[in-house]
Write an enzyme that holds these catalytic residues in place. Structure first.
Site, mmCIF file in Angstrom:
data_model
loop_
_atom_site.group_PDB
_atom_site.id
_atom_site.type_symbol
_atom_site.label_atom_id
_atom_site.label_comp_id
_atom_site.label_asym_id
_atom_site.label_seq_id
_atom_site.Cartn_x
_atom_site.Cartn_y
_atom_site.Cartn_z
ATOM 1 N N GLU A 119 45.404 55.387 41.805
ATOM 2 C CA GLU A 119 46.259 54.736 42.814
ATOM 3 C C GLU A 119 46.046 53.234 42.727
ATOM 4 O O GLU A 119 44.920 52.799 42.467
ATOM 5 C CB GLU A 119 45.846 55.186 44.227
ATOM 6 N N LYS A 153 44.977 49.804 44.062
ATOM 7 C CA LYS A 153 44.071 49.491 45.171
ATOM 8 C C LYS A 153 44.713 48.373 45.990
ATOM 9 O O LYS A 153 44.698 47.202 45.602
ATOM 10 C CB LYS A 153 42.699 49.072 44.649
ATOM 11 N N ASP A 162 45.394 45.637 48.669
ATOM 12 C CA ASP A 162 44.473 44.669 49.250
ATOM 13 C C ASP A 162 44.886 44.398 50.699
ATOM 14 O O ASP A 162 45.610 43.449 50.990
ATOM 15 C CB ASP A 162 44.534 43.384 48.412
ATOM 16 N N GLU A 181 46.159 52.147 53.874
ATOM 17 C CA GLU A 181 45.956 50.700 53.891
ATOM 18 C C GLU A 181 47.152 50.034 54.555
ATOM 19 O O GLU A 181 48.306 50.370 54.261
ATOM 20 C CB GLU A 181 45.828 50.223 52.436
ATOM 21 N N TYR A 234 46.639 57.233 51.598
ATOM 22 C CA TYR A 234 45.988 57.707 50.374
ATOM 23 C C TYR A 234 44.889 58.737 50.614
ATOM 24 O O TYR A 234 44.189 59.096 49.680
ATOM 25 C CB TYR A 234 45.422 56.543 49.580
ATOM 26 N N LYS A 286 38.065 47.360 39.413
ATOM 27 C CA LYS A 286 38.614 46.118 39.963
ATOM 28 C C LYS A 286 39.254 45.235 38.887
ATOM 29 O O LYS A 286 38.770 45.175 37.759
ATOM 30 C CB LYS A 286 37.487 45.320 40.622
ATOM 31 N N CYS A 335 52.760 3.268 36.320
ATOM 32 C CA CYS A 335 52.532 4.294 35.292
ATOM 33 C C CYS A 335 51.098 4.140 34.769
ATOM 34 O O CYS A 335 50.719 3.051 34.325
ATOM 35 C CB CYS A 335 53.531 4.148 34.152
ATOM 36 N N CYS A 342 51.491 3.075 30.734
ATOM 37 C CA CYS A 342 52.053 1.803 30.255
ATOM 38 C C CYS A 342 52.147 0.742 31.360
ATOM 39 O O CYS A 342 52.545 -0.384 31.102
ATOM 40 C CB CYS A 342 53.425 2.031 29.619
ATOM 41 N N CYS A 387 57.930 7.389 35.502
ATOM 42 C CA CYS A 387 57.659 6.078 34.902
ATOM 43 C C CYS A 387 58.984 5.526 34.389
ATOM 44 O O CYS A 387 59.759 6.239 33.744
ATOM 45 C CB CYS A 387 56.679 6.262 33.741
ATOM 46 N N CYS A 441 57.076 3.331 26.874
ATOM 47 C CA CYS A 441 55.860 4.013 27.340
ATOM 48 C C CYS A 441 55.377 4.958 26.228
ATOM 49 O O CYS A 441 56.077 5.919 25.877
ATOM 50 C CB CYS A 441 56.159 4.813 28.610
#
Ligand code: 9MJ
Length: 681
Positions: free
Chosen positions: A114, A116, A118, A174, A226, A315, A409, A412, A427, A433
């Site tokens: 299954e 898991k 959270d 859960e 579950y 995990k 910048c 440059c 810039c 640049c």
């Protein structure tokens, strides 16, 4: 108002329960939201006028009731256990070996895998089919009575369904908040100036432990089940999988990714597979749970300390970790956009070692309230770019100073300007640049552009720093002497590079347009332009109004295209490239019908994080799909970004399949399409 017959009241309760289950458990509603609301209002008005009618399982309980002063305690008659963790494959194999030893079997043990989830664990007790009590896990032995709160969770049945109802059943599962609901919740908190939730798990835990159940009712909680504590029933499942099937029949939500594995190796494959899917799931999971399928073996195995011996959590690597910010550096991109990047003390997160995290722009630095040397939480979910999600202010050093975005910048020294309608700054140095020159050349030579093999960014850096290359055409004037003078370039590699520079002259119109690096013209858009104009001259000659009308171009991109060709310096670069013999004839695309998405019609909704909508449209078209602006039953797929609008509702109604951005990105990769990303790092 005359009292309704009791039977009419009970029928309406049942009807509402049925529609609730269709919507929140089966994700397959058969009436509109409006119709549901009208029926619920009728029930509310009956209950208001005749409170004696009110049943324990009335759907009106779902809106919450009067606040409690405290939660009462509940003792779990069967302890609510937690799970032992396995962080690698060896630990899983050990688990399988232990089971085989204890059961003294030579045969493979069947397992149920299954996701898991959270969230927070919750126990639900039903007597004669009616929800009587809900309790949190607490310390596993004693939890808190959160019945009024649990009743507000739409996927928690208030009354069980079917003919084989148990006398008594205690179901465990859960409670969590899916991503979409979490985003909405935080957007609302933002709007009201309230503190935002750190993550969906904290939000779920906080929501379930509210003394005022009306607050819980306003939170988008979901419960997936579950397991069992108590079962007094004529139905006696023999396996965990049969038990889950039974729970589903009773009206509970059971996670659809539940998988029956013939042996531990299949569990390991399932883990790998789900790890890949993890970032595209609409809720957080932090691993998979593996359970022995036979309930008889489960019984025999029992528990050790606080974990059952018959189950283990494999995990995933954590997606968030704490580390230290070492420095903030500023990268100047091809179009001059300045992106701050956090350099971090290396940290293992999301399965890789992370040393850098994007800080996006100056607003993000301000949002984080970032100081030098700060301790930060880094998040890397799936294969997205690591991000600093927040600062742990408790660990801030006394002499730390606020990080301030540069006013010029950093490469440059040119002035910087705000990009209209965006948080980014740019810039203004253009090709003066060096950073912009290097990035433009890197883009020009990249595999999907002009494709000069062997010319990596380190070489480009040297070529620009030593003034050998100032613009694209200089690449074609490089010789063996220059290349051999560069660091780490011997004669052999220099000759090879010269050969690939020469070979790159034969390109296609779409690659050439893309290689020029016109703002917001990604691969998809370049393909559209090449197909439409078939020659560079025709594209250059096209007036703004006409360009704007092209589907997949639009006014902003059209403006960029016209501005680009109106700049004499750019036209000089193009002339020079053509005069050194660059061949960019339009190569007729493969027949539409042979393209991977030929015959499909796609619709887009919401904002995409990793690419522009126009870019996504262009790519879809280049893969042969038609892109439409409205959903119909003929739509093949709805691509769903964040803040998806009414199109998503309509798609659900018409049962049009949807695809989230992560899955879309995977699809593109599977077709060798790598979109231009909005974020550079
Ligand atoms: C979660 N969190 O999804 C269990 N869990 O089983 C699943 N937790 C569990 N099972 C026994 N899918 C104890 C906890």
């Amino acid at each position: 108002m005359a009292a309704p017959p009791v039977q009419a009241y009970k029928t309406l309760v049942k009807e509402l329960q049925y529609h609730n289950h269709r919507y929140h458990v089966l994700d397959d509603p058969v009436i509109s939201d409006g119709e549901y609301d009208r029926k619920l209002s009728l029930l509310q008005s009956w209950e208001h006028a005749f409170p004696d009618l009110i049943d324990d399982d009335s759907p009106t309980h779902r809106v919450g009731g009067r606040p409690l002063s405290e939660f009462s305690q509940i003792s779990h008659s069967v302890p609510m256990l937690s799970l032992e963790n396995a962080f690698d494959s060896d630990a899983l194999m050990d688990f399988d070996r232990r089971i085989a030893e204890r059961t003294e079997t030579q045969e493979n043990v069947n397992y149920v895998c299954e996701p898991k989830l959270d969230g927070v664990a919750l126990s639900l007790l039903y007597r004669d089919g009616v929800l009587e009590r809900a309790a949190t896990r607490g310390d596993g032995m004693i939890g808190e009575d959160v019945t009024a709160n649990a009743k507000t969770i739409r996927s928690v049945p208030l009354r069980l369904q079917g003919d084989s109802l148990p006398n008594l059943i205690e179901v465990r599962g859960e409670v969590y908040i899916p991503h979409e609901g979490f985003e909405l919740l935080n957007a609302e908190a933002d709007r009201l100036g309230d503190k935002k939730f750190v993550n969906p798990r904290n939000a779920a835990a906080g929501s379930l432990r509210q003394l005022d159940s009306r607050v819980t009712a306003s939170r988008p909680l979901v419960m997936s089940v579950y397991g069992l504590g108590i079962l007094e029933s004529t139905v006696k499942p023999k396996t965990h999988f049969e038990m889950l099937t039974y729970l589903k029949q009773l009206g509970f939500l059971v996670n659809s990714h539940t998988y029956l594995a013939a042996n531990i190796f299949q569990c390991e494959s399932f883990y790998e597979q789900l790890a890949k899917q993890r970032s595209s799931l609409p809720y957080d999971i932090d691993g998979i749970v593996i359970k022995v399928n036979s309930l008889e073996i489960q019984q025999r195995m029992g528990a050790v300390l606080r974990s059952p011996r018959w189950a283990i959590a494999r995990k995933f690597p954590a997606q968030e970790e704490m580390t230290r910010l070492v420095a903030v550096e500023y990268q100047v991109g091809r179009t001059g956009v300045i992106t701050p990047v956090g350099r971090l003390e290396p940290v293992f997160v999301g399965g890789v070692t992370v040393r850098n995290a994007t800080l996006h722009n100056q607003d993000e630095i301000a949002r984080l309230d970032l100081f030098t040397d700060d301790t930060v939480i880094v998040r890397r979910a799936g294969d997205v770019i690591p991000k600093i999600v927040r600062v742990v202010k408790e660990y801030r050093r006394a002499n730390a100073s606020l990080i301030e975005f540069p006013q010029q910048c950093p490469v440059c020294g040119s002035e910087i300007e705000q990009v209209p309608d965006e948080a980014a700054v740019r810039c203004t140095g253009g090709m003066r640049c060096p950073a912009q020159v290097k990035q433009s050349i890197n883009h020009f030579v990249s595999r999907r552009a002009i494709n000069i093999e062997g010319l990596g960014d380190k070489l480009v850096e040297q070529l620009v720093d030593r003034d050998h290359v100032k613009s694209f055409s200089d690449l074609y004037r490089l010789d063996l002497v220059i290349l051999c003078s560069l660091e780490r370039m011997a004669e052999k590699s220099s000759k090879k590079l010269l050969k690939s520079i020469h070979a790159s002259r034969d390109t296609s119109l779409s690659k050439f347009i893309y290689a020029l690096g016109i703002r917001e013209v990604g691969e998809g858009c370049a393909q559209i332009l090449a197909n439409r104009f078939q020659s560079l001259e025709a594209l250059i000659a096209e007036p703004l109004e006409k360009l704007t009308e092209i589907e997949g171009v639009g006014p902003v991109v059209a403006r960029h295209i016209v501005d680009y060709f109106a700049e004499p310096k750019n036209m000089n670069v193009i002339d020079e490239l053509l005069s050194i013999g660059l061949n960019c004839h339009h190569k007729v695309d493969k027949e539409n019908s042979s393209r991977p998405l030929a015959g499909q019609t796609w619709v887009l909704t919401g904002n995409l994080d990793s690419m522009s909508r126009e870019g996504a449209k262009g790519i879809l078209k280049s893969l042969g799909a038609k892109v439409s602006s409205s959903i119909s039953a003929k739509t093949t797929k709805l691509l769903v970004g964040s803040k998806a609008g009414s199109k998503l509702e309509k798609a659900k109604l018409l049962r049009v399949p949807t695809m989230q951005e992560r899955e879309f990105a995977d699809l593109l990769v599977s077709h060798n399409v790598y979109p231009e990303h909005k974020t550079e790092i």
